[in-house]
Design a protein around this motif. Structure first.
Motif, mmCIF file in Angstrom:
data_model
loop_
_atom_site.group_PDB
_atom_site.id
_atom_site.type_symbol
_atom_site.label_atom_id
_atom_site.label_comp_id
_atom_site.label_asym_id
_atom_site.label_seq_id
_atom_site.Cartn_x
_atom_site.Cartn_y
_atom_site.Cartn_z
ATOM 1 N N ARG A 46 -5.250 7.860 -3.531
ATOM 2 C CA ARG A 46 -4.245 6.799 -3.369
ATOM 3 C C ARG A 46 -3.249 7.159 -2.275
ATOM 4 N NH1 ARG A 46 -1.334 6.666 -8.052
ATOM 5 N NH2 ARG A 46 -2.500 8.410 -8.903
ATOM 6 N N TYR A 47 -2.899 8.455 -2.182
ATOM 7 C CA TYR A 47 -1.962 8.872 -1.133
ATOM 8 C C TYR A 47 -2.556 8.600 0.241
ATOM 9 C CZ TYR A 47 0.212 11.780 2.348
ATOM 10 O OH TYR A 47 0.792 12.201 3.509
ATOM 11 N N THR A 48 -3.821 9.030 0.429
ATOM 12 C CA THR A 48 -4.454 8.871 1.738
ATOM 13 C C THR A 48 -4.486 7.406 2.129
ATOM 14 O OG1 THR A 48 -5.892 10.595 0.903
ATOM 15 C CG2 THR A 48 -6.380 9.764 3.083
ATOM 16 N N GLU A 49 -4.878 6.583 1.142
ATOM 17 C CA GLU A 49 -4.961 5.152 1.409
ATOM 18 C C GLU A 49 -3.583 4.607 1.808
ATOM 19 O OE1 GLU A 49 -7.323 2.143 -1.217
ATOM 20 O OE2 GLU A 49 -5.207 2.083 -1.778
ATOM 21 N N TRP A 50 -2.567 4.996 1.007
ATOM 22 C CA TRP A 50 -1.213 4.518 1.259
ATOM 23 C C TRP A 50 -0.719 4.945 2.636
ATOM 24 C CZ3 TRP A 50 3.200 7.903 1.404
ATOM 25 C CH2 TRP A 50 4.421 7.224 1.581
ATOM 26 N N PHE A 51 -0.958 6.244 2.962
ATOM 27 C CA PHE A 51 -0.429 6.784 4.207
ATOM 28 C C PHE A 51 -1.094 6.123 5.416
ATOM 29 C CE2 PHE A 51 -0.142 10.091 7.553
ATOM 30 C CZ PHE A 51 1.230 10.101 7.668
ATOM 31 N N PHE A 52 -2.437 5.957 5.335
ATOM 32 C CA PHE A 52 -3.113 5.361 6.492
ATOM 33 C C PHE A 52 -2.759 3.890 6.648
ATOM 34 C CE2 PHE A 52 -5.472 9.274 6.548
ATOM 35 C CZ PHE A 52 -5.587 9.490 7.918
ATOM 36 N N ASN A 53 -2.589 3.223 5.528
ATOM 37 C CA ASN A 53 -2.139 1.832 5.611
ATOM 38 C C ASN A 53 -0.749 1.765 6.232
ATOM 39 O OD1 ASN A 53 -4.439 0.729 4.598
ATOM 40 N ND2 ASN A 53 -3.732 0.733 2.474
ATOM 41 N N ALA A 54 0.115 2.704 5.818
ATOM 42 C CA ALA A 54 1.485 2.713 6.339
ATOM 43 C C ALA A 54 1.460 2.941 7.848
ATOM 44 C CB ALA A 54 2.299 3.793 5.647
ATOM 45 N N LEU A 55 0.537 3.826 8.299
ATOM 46 C CA LEU A 55 0.426 4.078 9.733
ATOM 47 C C LEU A 55 0.102 2.792 10.482
ATOM 48 C CD1 LEU A 55 -1.400 7.481 10.238
ATOM 49 C CD2 LEU A 55 1.015 6.934 10.475
ATOM 50 N N HIS A 56 -0.685 1.911 9.834
ATOM 51 C CA HIS A 56 -1.016 0.637 10.480
ATOM 52 C C HIS A 56 0.072 -0.400 10.251
ATOM 53 C CE1 HIS A 56 -5.123 2.414 10.018
ATOM 54 N NE2 HIS A 56 -5.098 2.109 11.294
ATOM 55 N N GLY A 57 1.161 -0.009 9.630
ATOM 56 C CA GLY A 57 2.238 -0.963 9.385
ATOM 57 C C GLY A 57 2.056 -1.736 8.091
ATOM 58 N N ASP A 58 1.081 -1.335 7.286
ATOM 59 C CA ASP A 58 0.849 -2.054 6.025
ATOM 60 C C ASP A 58 1.455 -1.254 4.876
ATOM 61 O OD1 ASP A 58 -0.019 -3.319 3.807
ATOM 62 O OD2 ASP A 58 -2.167 -2.932 4.134
ATOM 63 N N PHE A 59 2.633 -1.679 4.403
ATOM 64 C CA PHE A 59 3.281 -0.955 3.312
ATOM 65 C C PHE A 59 2.911 -1.550 1.955
ATOM 66 C CE2 PHE A 59 6.171 -0.081 6.883
ATOM 67 C CZ PHE A 59 6.149 1.289 6.841
ATOM 68 N N GLY A 60 2.005 -2.520 1.952
ATOM 69 C CA GLY A 60 1.612 -3.134 0.691
ATOM 70 C C GLY A 60 2.515 -4.303 0.342
ATOM 71 N N LEU A 61 2.368 -4.768 -0.909
ATOM 72 C CA LEU A 61 3.133 -5.928 -1.355
ATOM 73 C C LEU A 61 4.226 -5.473 -2.301
ATOM 74 C CD1 LEU A 61 0.268 -8.472 -2.102
ATOM 75 C CD2 LEU A 61 1.616 -8.197 -0.010
ATOM 76 N N SER A 62 5.342 -6.172 -2.209
ATOM 77 C CA SER A 62 6.413 -5.894 -3.149
ATOM 78 C C SER A 62 5.958 -6.308 -4.540
ATOM 79 C CB SER A 62 7.669 -6.660 -2.744
ATOM 80 O OG SER A 62 8.532 -6.754 -3.843
#
Lengths: 537, 318
Positions: B64-80
């Motif tokens: 989950r960390y890897t997924e979160w971090f790589f998404n964040a790198l692409h500017g995707d912080f997920g949904l509130s």
């Protein structure tokens, strides 16, 4: 007779806490005349030099007397008026060019700054003039030299660049504050020649401050001897050198001229090497600092290693004690091979080789009492109980000529010579067979250095300890060393008993070193130049 | 030189990576997770299990960390979690607001602090030095919210010179924004000036005892020139570092001030996230702050290399 261009009358300089640094000193300088100021550290030479520009260092004040330039008393001028004189009529050349150049600007910018700011030249004129000065001072590639930063050129070149900077406004007076003291002998002679030529060509008057009589004798017309901020003697250069009238001046002259041997050569046949270095090689990041060096030291013998800075002398010492990793070769001590790395050596191996450093100030922990400094190796190496350590420290202090009750003091309260004695006592505390002395006297005044050399010699006679003596001072080598090795670019180029090294046939580099050491004659520099010129033709 | 700079940049990126792990780990060890937060009181073990499988929370944390971090790198912080909106979209205007306020304060504070620091150094021990020191120390010793409320009381409530609320809207003109945010900007200025001022003063003073400064005086240069041309360039590196630290503080440390003046910045946004247990929002806020902090300090390091000729002209390979 021309009128005095600089006239100082009854100068008095005090520190803020009231200590008198200079008192009752008067001098006159005529156009084109060079006056040498000589004395040991604390004699007030630099203070007088700076005071001639009406400048006092932080914590000092000029409290009495007058300073006149061109008949105008600077003390009466406004701050702006003084600033206008500084650099323009009277310029300063400091001892350490490396510290006196601003590391953030190119050399050219700093040389051109003065004439532009003083409104004497445009930037373009200043540049052209700087180029001429660089040429006159024999700087390499004068067209591009100025574009470099101070850290990018050698010490000798920087010292010449500082002279160029001082000349940039064509001042009438130059103040030289030990301009060659930080340089090697071979570089010193080059800089000295150029300074002399410059002063003559521009007919500039100069105050030349130094602690070395032989150096000042080459450039000065008259010499003033100073001690504790007071003038001891003032006279013609020749007279001071040959017939000083005051006792202090006489002591300085005799000490500088001293050539009495402190050591007698050991018969070579009986040499049983204590330390034997064979084909050693030491490397700092790819730079070969010690290249295929072989050297040996016998029991009770003093071997000197001489050379200029950067020749690898200190690196050799570091290699022997294991601080510089050995890439090739062997180091045998007392018949056993020593490991190249310090960490793998036994406590006893460490104990048997001790070290004395160039700067005793830095080599002593200012927070430790002298008793602790000397007692620590005794406890560390022998595990001696406290009470005995105390007795042993007392004995060592007596041995190096200091009172026993010093054990309770901090090292900071001592003079340079006393600190070096503490360092010697600390080395002796380990009861070593060999002491490596890395320029132990070069940070000390002449007369103090002489006492340290005598102490080292006496300890050798009493204890039979061997010395590996690293120095750039050939005078010391001649007097203390049984054998001498000459180093150049990481290699030993000449090796033998000291009389052999100092007698023809010389290795060409040895000859160059020997002939570069200033002698106590006023016309020595001219003679050397004439000789070298003949040799070139 | 390029090598030295490259090393600094790589170190900065590594720091950011380390911080991201810390942020993730910190939210991970909090009691409860997104599902307990969403379901609140009505949660049963079964609904929780279903929810976790749905959101992928049953997978190991490093995945989950890897997924979160790589998404964040692409500017995707997920949904509130609370309003199901894209976090990036809601955080970017707030971040712009935060940067605006920080930049505003920095524009006042940095020239003020460096200028006063130099003035204090030139006049060491004189009245201007003492006043500058005392005032700046006093300003830093008083809590920022207290200064903020004092301003509101005297300048907004009693005298109506400035608005007491600094809420900005997207349709405000630049001039209006500047006016509305004046109070928080000045409060922040008071907060960061002291540190930079004292560093400037002491760096310049340390350089003033160098032999090349004595030489500059002996060359007959005026005091102002000695300080500006000869002392400052050599004192620059430590000053730049402290400025960067304070700029970073302006971006990161304004949480309290944003609250006092109800200013819509990242800090206020993150506090909302915390109170609502909206973990993705908290993570995104933390990451943005860390990024700003690391970026500013890396820039300071690089500038420190550029102002030093020894490092600037260093031969590569050594």
């Amino acid at each position: 007779m021309a009128k005095a261009i600089l006239k100082i009358t009854n100068l008095r300089v005090e520190s803020i806490n009231g200590t008198v640094l200079v008192e009752n000193t008067s001098l006159e300088l005529k156009p084109g005349e060079v006056l040498g100021l000589i004395g040991e550290s604390g004699a007030g030479k630099s203070t007088i030099g700076l005071a001639s520009m009406f400048y006092a260092r932080a914590g000092c004040r000029i409290t009495g007397g007058t300073i006149e330039i061109d008949g105008q008393s600077i003390g009466d001028l406004s701050a702006d008026g003084r600033r206008d004189l500084r650099g323009k009529r009277i310029a300063y050349i400091a001892q350490s060019a490396a510290a006196s150049f601003n590391p953030a600007h190119t050399i050219l910018d700093q040389v051109c700054e003065m004439p532009v700011i003083h409104g004497l030249m445009t930037r373009a004129e200043a540049k052209a003039w700087a180029l001429e000065l660089f040429k006159a001072l024999d700087l390499p590639k004068p067209e591009t030299f100025g574009n470099r930063y101070p850290h990018e050129v050698s010490g000798g070149q920087l010292q010449r660049a500082m002279t160029a900077m001082a000349m940039s406004c064509k001042p009438a007076i130059l103040v030289f504050d030990e301009p060659t003291t930080a340089l090697d002998v071979t570089t010193q002679i080059e800089v000295l020649v150029l300074i002399k030529k410059l002063i003559r060509d521009f007919n500039t008057a100069a105050l030349y401050i130094t602690h070395d009589l032989a150096v000042v004798a080459q450039v000065a017309d008259r010499i003033m001897v100073l001690r504790h901020g007071k003038m001891m003697e003032l006279g013609d250069a020749k007279q001071i050198l040959t017939a000083p009238t005051t006792e202090y001046a006489r002591a300085l002259v005799t000490e500088r001229a001293a050539s009495d041997k402190l050591s007698v050569a050991v018969a070579p046949a009986k040499r049983q090497p204590l330390l034997d270095v064979q084909n050693a090689m030491g490397v700092y990041h790819k730079f070969v600092a010690v290249n295929n060096v072989s050297i040996s030291v016998a029991q009770g013998e003093t071997v000197a290693v001489v050379g200029e800075s950067g020749s690898g002398k200190s690196s050799l010492a570091r290699l022997i004690i294991g601080l510089l990793p050995r890439k090739a070769g062997t180091v045998t001590f007392g018949g056993r091979e020593l490991s190249p790395a310090l960490k793998q050596r036994s406590k006893d191996d460490l104990r048997r080789i001790q070290f004395i450093y160039q700067q005793p100030d830095v080599a002593l922990n200012p927070r430790q009492t002298i008793g602790n400094v000397i007692g620590r190796p005794i406890e560390f190496y022998f595990g001696t109980p406290r009470a005995e350590v105390k007795q042993r420290v007392a004995k060592l202090l007596t041995q190096v000529g200091l009172p026993e009750d010093y054990a309770k003091r901090l090292t900071t309260a001592l003079s340079g010579g006393q600190k070096q004695r503490i360092c010697i006592a600390r080395a002796l505390a380990a009861e070593p067979d060999l002491i490596i002395c890395d320029e132990p006297t070069s940070a000390l005044d002449q007369l103090v250095a002489e006492d340290i050399l005598k102490l080292l010699k006496k300890l050798q006679d009493d204890l039979g300890v061997s010395y590996l003596f690293i120095t750039h001072d050939l005078g010391i080598v001649r007097r203390i060393a049984h054998r001498t090795a000459v180093m150049l670019r990481g290699q030993i180029v000449a090796e033998g008993t000291t009389p052999q090294i100092f007698a023809p046939p010389y290795h060409p580099y040895t000859e160059r070193l020997i002939s570069s050491v200033p002698e106590m004659r006023v016309d020595w520099l001219d003679e050397v130049l004439a000789r070298r010129r003949r040799a070139q033709v | 030189m390029l090598r030295i700079i490259a090393v600094r940049v790589v170190l900065g990126l590594l720091t950011l990576l380390g911080v991201s792990i810390l942020i993730f780990a910190a939210t991970e060890i909090l009691p409860g997770d997104v599902c307990t937060a969403i379901q609140g009181q009505g949660a049963t073990p079964d609904t929780l299990r279903v929810c976790r499988i749905e959101l992928g929370l049953d997978r190991p944390s490093y995945v989950r960390y890897t997924e979160w971090f790589f998404n964040a790198l692409h500017g995707d912080f997920g949904l509130s979690l609370t309003n199901k909106r894209d976090i990036l979209k809601s955080i970017s205007p707030k971040f712009v607001n935060t940067l605006f306020l920080a930049g505003y304060a920095a524009l006042i504070a940095v020239p003020l602090a460096v200028g006063l620091g130099i003035l204090a150094a030139i006049n060491e021990g004189k009245w201007i030095d003492k006043v500058a020191n005392i005032v700046s120390l006093a300003a830093i010793s008083v809590p920022e919210f207290f200064i903020g409320y004092l301003f509101i009381l005297f300048l907004a409530v009693r005298n109506h010179w400035f608005p007491s609320l600094s809420t900005v809207f997207s349709d405000m003109s630049f001039g209006e924004r500047v006016y509305v945010t004046a109070l928080p900007a000045v409060t922040l200025t008071l907060l960061v000036t002291a540190h930079m001022l004292r560093m400037t003063r002491s760096s310049v003073l340390a350089i003033m005892s160098q032999p090349y400064i004595e030489m500059a005086f002996l060359k007959g240069l005026a005091r102002a020139r000695v300080i500006m041309v000869h002392a400052l360039p050599n004192a620059a590196a430590p000053i730049i570092t402290v400025i960067a630290l304070n700029l970073a503080y302006l971006v990161v440390g304004v949480v309290v001030i944003e609250r006092v003046f109800t200013y819509p910045g990242v800090g206020a946004f993150m506090i909302d996230g915390v109170s609502k247990r909206d973990l993705p929002v908290v993570q995104a806020g933390g990451l943005v702050f860390a990024g700003a902090f690391v970026l500013l300090n890396t820039v300071a390091d690089v500038l420190g290399v550029l102002v030093n000729p020894r490092l600037r002209r260093a031969k590569t390979g050594t």
